[in-house]
Design a protein around this motif. Structure first.
Motif: not given
Length: 158
Positions: A50-57, A59-63
């Motif tokens: 939840a934590f690391f996947g949420g951060i990756a999601w 960052l990916t979507n903003i990027g």
């Protein structure tokens, strides 16, 4: 068929839990201790994903919004339900094959990218992508960098 986001999350939790179990077994065997119980590892796996996947999601979507937000093809991809994070995950996490959005212009076999080498008939292996341009137009695909796109267009114009 595309796996749901909750199904992908659960699959990722199971994978991380399996890794935690293996590491705990190795650690406990080497030290003769009982470091974590399976329940603690299960909770930790869910929180980790939840934590690391949420951060990756995020960052990916903003990027992708910053890099490709004004691209009409990217906007259509998002309207069609595309998610740059979930669509880029490996099949071990998503539970199936990637959804192929394009077809070979010669044999209509599904291909992953708009300009690609067809796995069935081999079209595009010689660098000729004229039929792709005729079918999909002259818009640069989202997944290609400008230099590679320029090379493909140059080969087409020869």
């Amino acid at each position: 068929m595309k796996t749901s986001k909750s199904g992908t999350f659960l699959r990722a939790c199971v994978i991380v839990f399996g890794i935690y179990i293996a590491l705990a077994w190795i650690w406990n065997s080497m030290t003769g201790t009982k470091f974590w119980t399976p329940i603690e590892m299960g909770i930790s796996a869910v929180l980790t994903v939840a934590f690391f996947g949420g951060i990756a999601w995020l960052l990916t979507n903003i990027g992708m919004a910053v890099l490709c937000g004004r691209n009409p093809e990217y906007q259509q991809y998002r309207k069609d339900g595309g998610d740059p994070f979930f669509d880029s995950l490996p099949s071990a996490v998503t539970g199936g094959q990637k959804e192929l959005r394009f077809e070979c212009p010669v044999c209509s076999s599904p291909v992953q990218n708009r300009i690609d080498v067809c796995g069935r008939c081999g079209y595009g292996a010689d660098g000729d992508s004229t039929a792709y341009f005729e079918r999909y137009g002259d818009l640069k695909p989202v997944d290609l960098v400008d230099a590679k796109w320029a090379g493909i267009r140059d080969r087409r114009n020869l």
